[in-house]
Design an enzyme around this catalytic site. Structure first.
Site, PDB file in Angstrom:
ATOM      1  N   GLY A 253       0.720  -1.257   0.000  1.00  0.00           N
ATOM      2  CA  GLY A 253       0.000   0.000   0.000  1.00  0.00           C
ATOM      3  C   GLY A 253       0.749   1.308   0.000  1.00  0.00           C
ATOM      4  O   GLY A 253       0.127   2.357  -0.176  1.00  0.00           O
ATOM      5  N   PRO A 296       4.294  -5.235  -0.943  1.00  0.00           N
ATOM      6  CA  PRO A 296       4.306  -4.044  -1.797  1.00  0.00           C
ATOM      7  C   PRO A 296       4.184  -4.408  -3.267  1.00  0.00           C
ATOM      8  O   PRO A 296       4.790  -5.382  -3.724  1.00  0.00           O
ATOM      9  CB  PRO A 296       5.680  -3.421  -1.513  1.00  0.00           C
ATOM     10  CG  PRO A 296       6.531  -4.572  -1.077  1.00  0.00           C
ATOM     11  CD  PRO A 296       5.621  -5.546  -0.377  1.00  0.00           C
ATOM     12  N   ARG A 298       2.832  -1.548  -5.990  1.00  0.00           N
ATOM     13  CA  ARG A 298       3.052  -0.264  -6.649  1.00  0.00           C
ATOM     14  C   ARG A 298       4.439   0.318  -6.333  1.00  0.00           C
ATOM     15  O   ARG A 298       5.140   0.773  -7.232  1.00  0.00           O
ATOM     16  CB  ARG A 298       1.977   0.710  -6.165  1.00  0.00           C
ATOM     17  CG  ARG A 298       1.927   2.008  -6.953  1.00  0.00           C
ATOM     18  CD  ARG A 298       0.992   3.018  -6.246  1.00  0.00           C
ATOM     19  NE  ARG A 298      -0.282   2.474  -5.883  1.00  0.00           N
ATOM     20  CZ  ARG A 298      -1.380   2.501  -6.637  1.00  0.00           C
ATOM     21  NH1 ARG A 298      -1.349   3.089  -7.813  1.00  0.00           N
ATOM     22  NH2 ARG A 298      -2.506   1.977  -6.214  1.00  0.00           N
ATOM     23  N   ARG A 335      -6.388   4.105 -15.691  1.00  0.00           N
ATOM     24  CA  ARG A 335      -6.416   4.616 -14.318  1.00  0.00           C
ATOM     25  C   ARG A 335      -7.045   6.006 -14.179  1.00  0.00           C
ATOM     26  O   ARG A 335      -7.656   6.297 -13.165  1.00  0.00           O
ATOM     27  CB  ARG A 335      -5.023   4.560 -13.685  1.00  0.00           C
ATOM     28  CG  ARG A 335      -4.518   3.112 -13.540  1.00  0.00           C
ATOM     29  CD  ARG A 335      -3.277   2.984 -12.675  1.00  0.00           C
ATOM     30  NE  ARG A 335      -3.553   3.298 -11.288  1.00  0.00           N
ATOM     31  CZ  ARG A 335      -3.251   4.429 -10.694  1.00  0.00           C
ATOM     32  NH1 ARG A 335      -2.623   5.369 -11.366  1.00  0.00           N
ATOM     33  NH2 ARG A 335      -3.554   4.626  -9.442  1.00  0.00           N
ATOM     34  N   TYR A 339     -10.132   6.069 -11.801  1.00  0.00           N
ATOM     35  CA  TYR A 339      -9.903   6.689 -10.484  1.00  0.00           C
ATOM     36  C   TYR A 339      -9.606   8.187 -10.554  1.00  0.00           C
ATOM     37  O   TYR A 339      -9.344   8.805  -9.528  1.00  0.00           O
ATOM     38  CB  TYR A 339      -8.710   6.046  -9.766  1.00  0.00           C
ATOM     39  CG  TYR A 339      -8.594   4.552  -9.871  1.00  0.00           C
ATOM     40  CD1 TYR A 339      -9.562   3.713  -9.328  1.00  0.00           C
ATOM     41  CD2 TYR A 339      -7.496   3.963 -10.495  1.00  0.00           C
ATOM     42  CE1 TYR A 339      -9.436   2.337  -9.415  1.00  0.00           C
ATOM     43  CE2 TYR A 339      -7.359   2.591 -10.584  1.00  0.00           C
ATOM     44  CZ  TYR A 339      -8.343   1.780 -10.048  1.00  0.00           C
ATOM     45  OH  TYR A 339      -8.218   0.424 -10.137  1.00  0.00           O
ATOM     46  N   CYS A 366     -13.555   4.509 -28.693  1.00  0.00           N
ATOM     47  CA  CYS A 366     -14.795   5.195 -29.046  1.00  0.00           C
ATOM     48  C   CYS A 366     -15.599   5.531 -27.811  1.00  0.00           C
ATOM     49  O   CYS A 366     -16.688   4.991 -27.592  1.00  0.00           O
ATOM     50  CB  CYS A 366     -15.605   4.335 -29.994  1.00  0.00           C
ATOM     51  SG  CYS A 366     -14.810   4.249 -31.581  1.00  0.00           S
ATOM     52  N   GLU A 367     -15.038   6.351 -26.945  1.00  0.00           N
ATOM     53  CA  GLU A 367     -15.833   6.935 -25.864  1.00  0.00           C
ATOM     54  C   GLU A 367     -15.108   8.144 -25.298  1.00  0.00           C
ATOM     55  O   GLU A 367     -13.873   8.191 -25.256  1.00  0.00           O
ATOM     56  CB  GLU A 367     -16.157   5.904 -24.780  1.00  0.00           C
ATOM     57  CG  GLU A 367     -15.042   5.440 -23.899  1.00  0.00           C
ATOM     58  CD  GLU A 367     -15.574   4.640 -22.716  1.00  0.00           C
ATOM     59  OE1 GLU A 367     -15.975   3.493 -22.942  1.00  0.00           O
ATOM     60  OE2 GLU A 367     -15.591   5.176 -21.592  1.00  0.00           O
TER      61      GLU A 367
HETATM   62  N1  LLP Z   1      -1.844  -6.899  -0.881  1.00  0.00           N
HETATM   63  C1  LLP Z   1      -3.169  -6.935  -1.124  1.00  0.00           C
HETATM   64  C2  LLP Z   1      -3.993  -7.876  -0.405  1.00  0.00           C
HETATM   65  C3  LLP Z   1      -3.729  -6.056  -2.064  1.00  0.00           C
HETATM   66  O1  LLP Z   1      -5.032  -6.091  -2.292  1.00  0.00           O
HETATM   67  C4  LLP Z   1      -2.899  -5.147  -2.757  1.00  0.00           C
HETATM   68  C5  LLP Z   1      -3.455  -4.250  -3.760  1.00  0.00           C
HETATM   69  C6  LLP Z   1      -1.528  -5.167  -2.479  1.00  0.00           C
HETATM   70  C7  LLP Z   1      -1.033  -6.045  -1.520  1.00  0.00           C
HETATM   71  C8  LLP Z   1      -0.552  -4.245  -3.170  1.00  0.00           C
HETATM   72  O2  LLP Z   1      -0.802  -2.928  -2.864  1.00  0.00           O
HETATM   73  P1  LLP Z   1       0.185  -1.793  -3.431  1.00  0.00           P
HETATM   74  O3  LLP Z   1       1.492  -1.913  -2.690  1.00  0.00           O
HETATM   75  O4  LLP Z   1       0.354  -2.033  -4.873  1.00  0.00           O
HETATM   76  O5  LLP Z   1      -0.517  -0.520  -3.140  1.00  0.00           O
HETATM   77  N2  LLP Z   1      -5.836  -0.922  -9.467  1.00  0.00           N
HETATM   78  C9  LLP Z   1      -5.583   0.050  -8.407  1.00  0.00           C
HETATM   79  C10 LLP Z   1      -4.827  -0.571  -7.263  1.00  0.00           C
HETATM   80  C11 LLP Z   1      -5.529  -1.765  -6.701  1.00  0.00           C
HETATM   81  C12 LLP Z   1      -4.794  -2.318  -5.521  1.00  0.00           C
HETATM   82  C13 LLP Z   1      -5.358  -3.633  -5.146  1.00  0.00           C
HETATM   83  N3  LLP Z   1      -4.693  -4.290  -4.084  1.00  0.00           N
HETATM   84  C14 LLP Z   1      -4.804   1.222  -8.986  1.00  0.00           C
HETATM   85  O6  LLP Z   1      -4.511   1.218 -10.182  1.00  0.00           O
HETATM   86  O7  LLP Z   1      -4.505   2.179  -8.271  1.00  0.00           O
END
Ligand code: LLP
Length: 437
Positions: A253, A296, A298, A335, A339, A366-367
């Site tokens: 996260g 992690p 992202r 994205r 979002y 096409c949107e």
């Molecule tokens: N662990 C679990 C259980 C998760 O659901 C996620 C992300 C992560 C780890 C990794 O989180 P990160 O470190 O990447 O923040 N599609 C969205 C993001 C969806 C995240 C879903 N879960 C976007 O493009 O921002």
């Protein structure tokens, strides 16, 4: 120079006024591989893996492990890289699981997530020797028990719990609240019921607990607060049921900067803060310090990615607005459409020209919602054939790409020490028709 500072250290400008990424002129890469094109900087991924790994070694109990959340970006080479860097990985589907295994990722270092694993998912993963399931609910426990009994195994699991923490990130990724679709809530007593039920299963080995509070999180103390709630739960269960969890997985996260208006997070410092909180809380609760996992995604791959497009139509609507259309769009980067996510967009072959003309950077679907980024500053001379780079696209771009409008997905080219190699080839129209009968 209009762009003296860049949103990430692996970006620069060369003498021709062209953008470089991982030391390579992106206009040359666009010419060689075509556009749209995803670039990934291998060294940057490795660098991030090392920051996490070293911080884990310095701050958490022995055995604590970083698991790359591969939903952020999943293709064979990336599993090879994170495996070489000593990380485990989290997978959420048979697709991710099979990709990891086919890249030689050790099954026992894989953690299988999802709030709705099918019977087939569970059976296949156990047969392949999956390291651990992150179990969402009691139904899953029943299926895991039955399958591991059939195979004469004792399957390791973590139970996913919701600690009741609001991270104040965007709603789609705010997952730690009590009313989340994920996991069992501590507050409602369902988490405790899940523990009691799991401990009664002879073919299931409960290692401990998992929580994931959200994604793109910048808020102070969120992980520390989650750790305290989870450790207090562990202590309560130990007192009441005599079971001591040996693992605590705090999920993923940490946020990353997409524009120069975003802050940035010092991962090593953050992990040190979490380490301190875990130690202090364990002392206060007289608990043995659990092994810590984090997932992690992202923050490992986001700034290792860059997308290149070729400009097509440039449209001015006098008195209204301007559009710069490129040869990709919401199909390779949904994205903003989903979002409202912000990005830094650069005219890669004209970096020395002042970006004075505002236009929406749009795709070719096409949107009207097919916007990569509104209100981008381009040089006045922007025209068909120019190359636009969208920065920080390594996470949740390729992995969320679609074939809307039957548009083939771009290739992924991996950059490493001055070389470039295709990691995922460009999809063709034939690929798209491959399954049609
Ligand atoms: N662990 C679990 C259980 C998760 O659901 C996620 C992300 C992560 C780890 C990794 O989180 P990160 O470190 O990447 O923040 N599609 C969205 C993001 C969806 C995240 C879903 N879960 C976007 O493009 O921002």
């Amino acid at each position: 120079m209009p762009n003296e500072t860049f949103v990430c250290e692996n970006l620069s400008v060369n003498e021709q006024g062209h953008l470089t990424f991982a030391g390579q002129d992106v206009t040359h890469l666009a010419a060689e591989y075509g556009t749209p094109l995803y670039l990934m900087d291998e060294e940057r991924i490795r660098h991030k893996c090392r920051i996490y790994r070293e911080a884990f070694e310095a701050n958490f109990a022995p055995g604590s492990t970083v698991l790359y959340a591969s939903k952020a970006c999943s293709f064979r080479q990336i599993y090879r890289i994170v495996n070489e860097e000593g990380l485990g990985a989290d997978v959420v589907s048979l697709g991710e699981l099979c990709t990891a295994l086919s890249a030689g990722f050790p099954a026992d270092k894989l953690f299988f997530h999802s709030n709705n694993k099918t019977d087939e998912d569970i059976r296949y993963a156990i047969e392949k020797g999956i390291g651990c399931f992150v179990v969402d609910n009691l139904e899953e426990i029943r299926v895991i028990e039955a399958e591991s009994a059939r195979l004469g195994r004792r399957q390791k699991v973590l139970l996913r719990l919701t600690p009741g923490i609001d991270t104040h990130t965007y709603e789609a990724v705010n997952t730690g609240k009590v009313d989340s679709k994920f996991g069992s809530a501590i507050e409602t007593g369902q988490a405790e019921q899940a523990v009691v039920f799991t401990l009664a299963q002879p073919h299931v080995n409960l290692l401990g607990f998992h929580c994931h509070v959200g994604s793109q999180v910048f808020a102070e103390d969120v992980f520390e607060r989650a750790a305290v709630v989870m450790l207090e739960f562990i202590a309560a269960i130990r007192k009441k049921h005599g079971y001591t969890a040996s693992v605590l997985n705090l999920g993923g996260g940490y946020g990353v900067p997409y524009t120069d208006r975003d802050g940035s997070i010092d991962i090593a410092e953050k992990i040190a803060d979490v380490g301190r909180t875990v130690r202090e809380t364990c002392t206060r609760l007289a608990l043995p310090e659990p092994v810590i996992y984090m997932e992690p995604g992202r923050s490992i791959v986001a700034d290792a990615g860059l997308t290149l497009y070729t400009v097509g139509t440039v449209k001015t609507i006098p008195g209204y607005k301007n559009y710069v259309s490129v040869d990709g769009g919401m199909t390779d980067n949904p994205r903003y459409a989903l979002y409202g996510s912000e990005y830094t967009c650069l005219t890669a072959n004209k970096l020395t020209e002042e970006p004075v003309m505002k236009a929406d950077l749009v795709g070719r679907c096409c949107e009207s919602g097919d916007v990569i980024q509104p209100n981008v500053a381009f040089p006045d001379s922007i025209r068909r054939g120019d190359i636009v780079a969208v920065c920080t696209t390594g996470a949740y771009n390729y992995s969320m790409a679609s074939n809307y409008n039957r548009i083939p997905r771009p290739p992924v080219v991996l950059l490493h020490e001055g070389t470039a190699k295709i990691a995922v080839r460009r999809e063709t129209v034939e690929d798209l028709m491959h399954l049609d009968v």
